[in-house]
Structure formats: structure tokens, C-alpha cells
Write an enzyme that holds these catalytic residues in place. Structure first.
Site, mmCIF file in Angstrom:
data_model
loop_
_atom_site.group_PDB
_atom_site.id
_atom_site.type_symbol
_atom_site.label_atom_id
_atom_site.label_comp_id
_atom_site.label_asym_id
_atom_site.label_seq_id
_atom_site.Cartn_x
_atom_site.Cartn_y
_atom_site.Cartn_z
ATOM 1 N N MET A 30 90.136 73.858 8.144
ATOM 2 C CA MET A 30 89.838 74.472 6.932
ATOM 3 C C MET A 30 89.901 75.846 6.958
ATOM 4 S SD MET A 30 87.988 71.687 4.583
ATOM 5 C CE MET A 30 86.159 71.863 5.388
ATOM 6 N N LEU A 33 88.447 80.804 10.723
ATOM 7 C CA LEU A 33 88.614 80.265 12.161
ATOM 8 C C LEU A 33 87.496 81.232 12.884
ATOM 9 C CD1 LEU A 33 92.348 79.910 12.483
ATOM 10 C CD2 LEU A 33 90.606 78.317 11.714
ATOM 11 N N HIS A 37 87.386 76.531 16.759
ATOM 12 C CA HIS A 37 89.019 76.200 16.520
ATOM 13 C C HIS A 37 89.846 76.861 17.646
ATOM 14 C CE1 HIS A 37 87.116 76.735 12.365
ATOM 15 N NE2 HIS A 37 87.674 75.455 12.220
HETATM 16 P P1 AMP Z 1 86.885 72.473 10.442
HETATM 17 O O1 AMP Z 1 87.882 73.825 9.932
HETATM 18 O O2 AMP Z 1 85.611 72.833 10.242
HETATM 19 O O3 AMP Z 1 87.614 71.493 9.453
HETATM 20 O O4 AMP Z 1 87.172 72.377 11.666
HETATM 21 C C1 AMP Z 1 88.411 71.898 12.091
HETATM 22 C C2 AMP Z 1 88.397 71.391 13.839
HETATM 23 O O5 AMP Z 1 87.785 72.194 14.406
HETATM 24 C C3 AMP Z 1 87.518 70.141 13.652
HETATM 25 O O6 AMP Z 1 88.155 69.109 14.357
HETATM 26 C C4 AMP Z 1 86.154 70.503 14.019
HETATM 27 O O7 AMP Z 1 85.346 69.614 14.722
HETATM 28 C C5 AMP Z 1 86.607 71.647 14.961
HETATM 29 N N1 AMP Z 1 85.338 72.348 15.293
HETATM 30 C C6 AMP Z 1 84.771 73.213 14.408
HETATM 31 N N2 AMP Z 1 83.656 73.783 14.971
HETATM 32 C C7 AMP Z 1 83.796 73.556 16.165
HETATM 33 C C8 AMP Z 1 83.222 74.051 17.464
HETATM 34 N N3 AMP Z 1 81.914 74.677 17.432
HETATM 35 N N4 AMP Z 1 83.520 73.722 18.637
HETATM 36 C C9 AMP Z 1 84.487 72.794 18.797
HETATM 37 N N5 AMP Z 1 85.287 72.319 17.582
HETATM 38 C C10 AMP Z 1 84.896 72.687 16.432
#
Ligand code: AMP
Length: 285
Positions: A30, A33, A37
Site C-alpha cells: 500500500m 515504502l 517492503h
Molecule cells: P503494506 O504496505 O503494509 O500492505 O505491506 C505490504 C507487504 O509488506 C505486506 O506483505 C507486509 O506484511 C509487508 N511488510 C510490512 N511491514 C513489514 C516489515 N516490517 N517487515 C517485513 N515485511 C513487512
């Protein structure tokens, strides 16, 4: 690196890659970043010929319209970071094209969603997640898709959905990337008022304490959750949304410690909801 904004163009690109037998690795995000990410994107770039990142703040997974409005949007910066991390394509669809007025199909994984964030954010949250991820999988046609352990319930639900609906792809779950003080990186962290930032590690520290007590032999889940809640509440003004020790297979709450399990929690700090978890395969893990 290419930036694609139209679904038809992304589909044409996916078809061209399939025809030349180039494997696509996919990271749905989303935006806003951060290095969490980045770890997924770098891994997708290493393990696949073509790495695709999507940036889409999905309106249907927000139960609170205020939360959707406040969600950070940093598109220009995100595009630059994707290039640094080795992405080949950034796909940024519009909400109008993803959800035209007549759109009505939804995907749900009801049992796994009926716990943790599915209870606290409402049933619609994971229906929104599953539906948008299904659409993105169809559009991008990846061989592998990368999800963070930070959102473990989401990753397990997507893995179930992929198995149940026979999506021909593998779900790769990647470790949580943390700040130096242990706070799990999250797009929402930048919304934490600076004077509350020192309190933001309370959830992770409580989960670590729970894990250590389990390693030390404590088996009573109620006692563990109470201890973790008390530990967090020392860091006022934080509020506990939920704390759970549940089966890693079904996400059902346990009464006595049984492995493999997940210690998971959500807190609200300065109006910002933060989640974290620690999976535990065994007392020695
Ligand atoms: P989001 O943009 O929050 O929807 O996250 C996109 C992807 O990045 C999802 O699969 C999240 O689980 C992963 N993600 C978000 N924060 C972290 C983090 N701190 N460590 C690893 N993966 C992450």
C-alpha cells in the site's frame, strides 16, 4: 524500471513474460515504502526474472474512513526506492479501475479471518484484502508472491486462499524487519506523534517477555496474556486492542501453550494502530 498505471497494460506485460517463460515475483503493497517492503522487493528481484511491486491503498480493507484518509501516500519517493531495490515494474492502478461502480465479487476465508485483526477490524477487512489480492494475482500473474511475517494472519489467509482457489503460485513469507529498538517497521509508524515514539516498542517488548516466559516453562495462556497486558499498560497512554496466544495453524486462541503457536497483539498509540507478532515453533525455538 517501468511504471504502469493501467490494468490492460499490466496484463499485456504479464502475458508477454509468460510467453517468454520469464518468472514474475510479486510484492503487493500500500506504498509509504520502508525497509520492510525493501526486504520483500529485493528477495523478489533475486529469485525471479521480473520483479513487480504494486502500490494501491485499497479502500475496501479500511473499516475506518478516517484511517484510509490519513494513510500516508508518498508515491514519488516510493517509485525511486523500488528502483533502488531492484524492481522491474511498479504497478499503480486507480481505485476507479480496480472497483468500477458495478464491481460486486468478493473473496473470503472465513475461519482464519475470524480471529485477531479480523475480529478487531471487522469481517470486511480480510474480505477486502483477499479480494484485492486475488485481483492483483490475476492481473500480474506471478509465480511467487512475497508477504511479510509482520502481518502473519494476512499471510496465512492468503496462503489458504491460494491453495483453496488453485492459484498457480507460491506464497513466500519473509521475516519482520525492525527498527534498532525492536519496533516492527510499518507505514503507520510515521503517523506516531514524536513524543509517543518511545512507547511504541511496548508491544514488541511484551511479546518478547511472553515468549521468554513460555521458554521458561509457563503454560497458562491467561496468565501470560495478563502479564503481557500489564507490561504494556505501564507505557501509558498506550491502549491494548488485543493480545493473543493462538495456534499457528488455525489462529484459534489456546488455553494451554501448545506448539507451533503465535504470540500476537495490537495496540493503539496516539490514535495509531500498531500490530506485531512472534511465531514460536517450540519452547526451544
Ligand atoms: P503494506 O504496505 O503494509 O500492505 O505491506 C505490504 C507487504 O509488506 C505486506 O506483505 C507486509 O506484511 C509487508 N511488510 C510490512 N511491514 C513489514 C516489515 N516490517 N517487515 C517485513 N515485511 C513487512
Amino acid at each position: 524500471m517501468r511504471v504502469i498505471r493501467e490494468i490492460a497494460e499490466m496484463q499485456a506485460e504479464a502475458r508477454a513474460n509468460l510467453l517468454r517463460q520469464a518468472e514474475i515475483g510479486f510484492v503487493p503493497t500500500m506504498g509509504a515504502l520502508h525497509a520492510g517492503h525493501g526486504s520483500l522487493i529485493q528477495r523478489a528481484a533475486e529469485e525471479n526474472e521480473v520483479a513487480v511491486v504494486s502500490i494501491f491503498v485499497n479502500p475496501t480493507q479500511f473499516n475506518d474512513p478516517g484511517d484510509f484518509e490519513r494513510y500516508p501516500r508518498t508515491e514519488e519517493e516510493d517509485i525511486a526506492r523500488c528502483e533502488e531495490w531492484g524492481a522491474d515494474i511498479v504497478f499503480i492502478p486507480t481505485a476507479n479501475e480496480m472497483y468500477p461502480a458495478e464491481h460486486e465479487t468478493a473473496v473470503m476465508v472465513p475461519r482464519l479471518a475470524d480471529h485477531l485483526c479480523g475480529l478487531s477490524r471487522g469481517r470486511g477487512h480480510f474480505i477486502g484484502v483477499c479480494t484485492v489480492v486475488s485481483k492483483l494475482f490475476h492481473i500480474v500473474q506471478p509465480v511467487r508472491a512475497y508477504f511479510g511475517q509482520k502481518d502473519m494472519q494476512q499471510a496465512l489467509i492468503i496462503r489458504r486462499m491460494v491453495a483453496d482457489l488453485n492459484f498457480p503460485l507460491e506464497i513466500v513469507i519473509c521475516p519482520t524487519v525492525r527498527e534498532e529498538d525492536g519496533l516492527a517497521m510499518s507505514s503507520r509508524n510515521r503517523l506516531i506523534p514524536p513524543h509517543f515514539r518511545p512507547n511504541a516498542t511496548a508491544l514488541y517488548r511484551a511479546l518478547c517477555l511472553g515468549r521468554d516466559r513460555i521458554r521458561g516453562g509457563e503454560r497458562d495462556v491467561n496468565a501470560l496474556c495478563q502479564m503481557m497486558a500489564e507490561n504494556i499498560l505501564q507505557h501509558q497512554p498506550i491502549e491494548v486492542d488485543y493480545l493473543s496466544i493462538c495456534s499457528l495453524a488455525t489462529l484459534e486462541e489456546l488455553e494451554r501453550v501448545e506448539f507451533p503457536l503465535l504470540l500476537a497483539g495490537a495496540v493503539v498509540l496516539g490514535g495509531v494502530r500498531l500490530i506485531d507478532n512472534i511465531p514460536l515453533a517450540s519452547a526451544e525455538a
